[in-house]
Design an enzyme around this catalytic site. Structure first.
Site, mmCIF file in Angstrom:
data_model
loop_
_atom_site.group_PDB
_atom_site.id
_atom_site.type_symbol
_atom_site.label_atom_id
_atom_site.label_comp_id
_atom_site.label_asym_id
_atom_site.label_seq_id
_atom_site.Cartn_x
_atom_site.Cartn_y
_atom_site.Cartn_z
ATOM 1 N N HIS A 25 0.808 -1.226 0.000
ATOM 2 C CA HIS A 25 0.000 0.000 0.000
ATOM 3 C C HIS A 25 0.844 1.280 0.000
ATOM 4 C CE1 HIS A 25 0.359 0.133 4.401
ATOM 5 N NE2 HIS A 25 -0.479 -0.864 4.595
ATOM 6 N N HIS A 37 -4.813 -8.660 15.014
ATOM 7 C CA HIS A 37 -4.958 -7.454 14.189
ATOM 8 C C HIS A 37 -5.761 -7.802 12.945
ATOM 9 C CE1 HIS A 37 -4.065 -3.857 12.031
ATOM 10 N NE2 HIS A 37 -2.970 -4.257 11.414
ATOM 11 N N GLU A 90 -6.115 -6.004 10.010
ATOM 12 C CA GLU A 90 -5.718 -5.585 8.661
ATOM 13 C C GLU A 90 -5.574 -6.828 7.788
ATOM 14 O OE1 GLU A 90 -2.492 -2.741 8.406
ATOM 15 O OE2 GLU A 90 -3.029 -2.265 6.329
ATOM 16 N N ASP A 104 -3.753 -8.144 5.562
ATOM 17 C CA ASP A 104 -2.567 -8.992 5.367
ATOM 18 C C ASP A 104 -2.493 -10.078 6.442
ATOM 19 O OD1 ASP A 104 -2.118 -6.673 6.942
ATOM 20 O OD2 ASP A 104 0.042 -6.933 6.840
ATOM 21 N N HIS A 121 -0.997 -0.705 15.157
ATOM 22 C CA HIS A 121 -1.226 0.594 14.584
ATOM 23 C C HIS A 121 -2.667 0.818 14.141
ATOM 24 C CE1 HIS A 121 -1.027 -0.510 10.110
ATOM 25 N NE2 HIS A 121 -0.993 -1.624 10.770
ATOM 26 N N ASP A 170 2.028 -6.386 14.196
ATOM 27 C CA ASP A 170 2.843 -5.510 13.342
ATOM 28 C C ASP A 170 4.020 -4.856 14.070
ATOM 29 O OD1 ASP A 170 1.627 -5.787 10.863
ATOM 30 O OD2 ASP A 170 0.157 -4.222 11.248
ATOM 31 N N TYR A 222 10.584 0.239 8.361
ATOM 32 C CA TYR A 222 9.243 -0.169 8.781
ATOM 33 C C TYR A 222 8.673 0.835 9.794
ATOM 34 C CZ TYR A 222 5.777 -3.633 10.466
ATOM 35 O OH TYR A 222 4.639 -4.294 10.818
ATOM 36 N N HIS A 247 5.581 -9.669 10.694
ATOM 37 C CA HIS A 247 6.336 -9.534 9.438
ATOM 38 C C HIS A 247 7.820 -9.697 9.739
ATOM 39 C CE1 HIS A 247 2.882 -7.939 7.222
ATOM 40 N NE2 HIS A 247 2.690 -7.065 8.186
HETATM 41 FE FE1 FEO Z 1 -1.317 -3.610 9.919
HETATM 42 FE FE2 FEO Z 1 0.725 -6.072 8.765
HETATM 43 O O1 FEO Z 1 -0.868 -5.119 8.952
#
Ligand code: FEO
Length: 395
Positions: free
Chosen positions: A24, A78, A80, A82, A145, A164, A192, A225
């Site tokens: 993104h 989380h 989101e 991903d 986040h 994250d 990051y 990640h």
């Molecule tokens: Fe906030 Fe890795 O997604």
């Protein structure tokens, strides 16, 4: 899949996204991974899922340990996509699993995937889940986040799974910090932080203090990640504390673009002025450097100079894109100054200054515009601007 064990009965079951280069708008030049973890005890738990593109691979990875219908819990740290877009499929296969998330996580799951997720049970900070020999403790981390974010901590093994937070976008066959190049690791961790967490610095600092105050120690930090911090997790905690505090060096980032080379000439002369004062300079010409790289350099810079030629009475489009990106990320405690060339009406410097003030940046009263091509007098002004900002940095 080769078995990756964090501790006895705790496994990585995520996937590596070798080819992603645009996350993104964040340019992920080294790819990424979506980390999910499986804990096998008297109860079996899956912590987070992965991007739906890789759902089949996640399911295969989990099946190497356990049939999905035998999963007792799925924890959603989380929402989101991903980390959650495989959840609708996984939840159907894991039909006996209780899904746990924060209160806001439950709302977000329903808003993303519909009322099948009315069955989600919520947890709050301090809640514990006994698995047998192990206990999970939950810690809400709103706005780290997203509003729904939470951390899961394995009490007996001292493993923090903060989703994250503390991540890095690195695709790698290795899963631990001590297996990858340390310089690359810290560079990607900084990138990051700069491109995701920077606007949340105060919340990051508060959360770190909160975790320290609980007395929970971390032998391992397993983010969602990149690689897992096991060699020295305190290293990334210290780095986050510094970044969150806005700690900077005697360094100036010069971010600019150019049409016919005049703004480039100005940038080079400004850089000469700054380096003459012993200040480190990073030059980032947009269209050669990405916004992602620019923000990473800005993270530990004391000053940022942004240059744009005037196009149609305003900023050059790439500089407008950068300014929008930077305004959103709100780098803390920097001196900002603006420069650029114009042909007749001008306007880019004024537009950048207005945008920077609106974003709450500290704008140095030194904006410099020159007409068409710099002459000797203009070069002197550019050099002097570099000297002036460097002196502020050296204070
Ligand atoms: Fe906030 Fe890795 O997604």
């Amino acid at each position: 899949m080769a078995k990756v064990e964090l501790a006895n009965g705790i496994y990585w079951v995520g996937v590596v996204d070798w080819n992603i280069r645009d996350f993104h708008g964040y340019i992920t030049r080294r790819g990424s991974s979506y980390n999910a973890y499986l804990i096998q005890d008297e109860k079996t738990v899956l912590i987070d899922t992965v991007k739906s593109t890789f759902c089949d691979e996640l399911v295969r990875n989990v099946k190497e340990f356990v049939d999905l219908e035998k999963l007792d819990y799925i924890i959603v740290n989380h929402v989101e996509m991903d980390h959650s877009s495989s959840l609708p499929t996984v939840a159907k296969l894991a039909k006996n699993a209780t899904i746990l998330s924060s209160e806001r996580g439950k709302d977000a799951l329903i808003e993303h995937y519909g009322h099948d997720f009315d069955r989600v049970k919520t947890v709050k900070s301090g809640d514990e889940l006994k698995l047998g020999n192990r206990t999970l403790k939950f810690l809400e981390a709103p706005m780290l986040h997203w509003p729904d974010s939470m951390f899961t901590y394995v009490l007996e093994d001292h493993i923090l799974m903060p989703n994250d937070a503390f991540g890095q976008h690195i695709a790698s066959g290795e899963r631990f910090d001590d297996q990858v190049d340390e310089h690359v690791l810290m560079e990607e961790a900084a990138t990051y932080y700069a491109n995701i967490l920077m606007p949340l610095g105060p919340l990051v600092a508060k959360k770190i203090q909160e975790v320290v105050a609980t007395g929970l120690t971390c032998c391992m930090i397993a983010p969602s990640h990149g690689v897992i911090w096991r060699k020295d997790p305190s290293k990334i905690i210290k780095a986050y504390a510094e970044w969150a505090a806005g700690t900077s060096r005697k360094k100036i980032s010069i971010v600019y673009d150019t049409m016919w080379g005049s703004t480039d000439k100005m940038a080079r002369s400004i850089a000469e002025g700054a380096t003459s004062q012993g200040v480190e300079v990073k030059m980032l010409k947009l269209r050669s450097a990405t916004n992602t790289e620019a923000m990473t350099e800005i993270l530990d810079s004391k000053a940022v100079l942004v240059g744009s030629p005037t196009l149609n009475n305003g900023m050059f489009p790439t500089v407008g894109y950068f300014m929008t990106y930077a305004a959103g990320l709100k780098p803390k405690d920097k001196i900002w100054s603006f420069f650029g060339s114009f042909g007749w009406g001008g306007g880019a410097v004024r537009a950048m200054e207005e945008m920077a003030r609106k974003a709450g940046f500290e704008v140095h009263d030194s904006g410099l515009e020159i007409k068409y091509v710099p002459d000797e007098e203009d070069y002197k002004k550019c050099f002097a601007l570099g000297v002036q900002i460097a002196k502020e940095v050296n204070k």
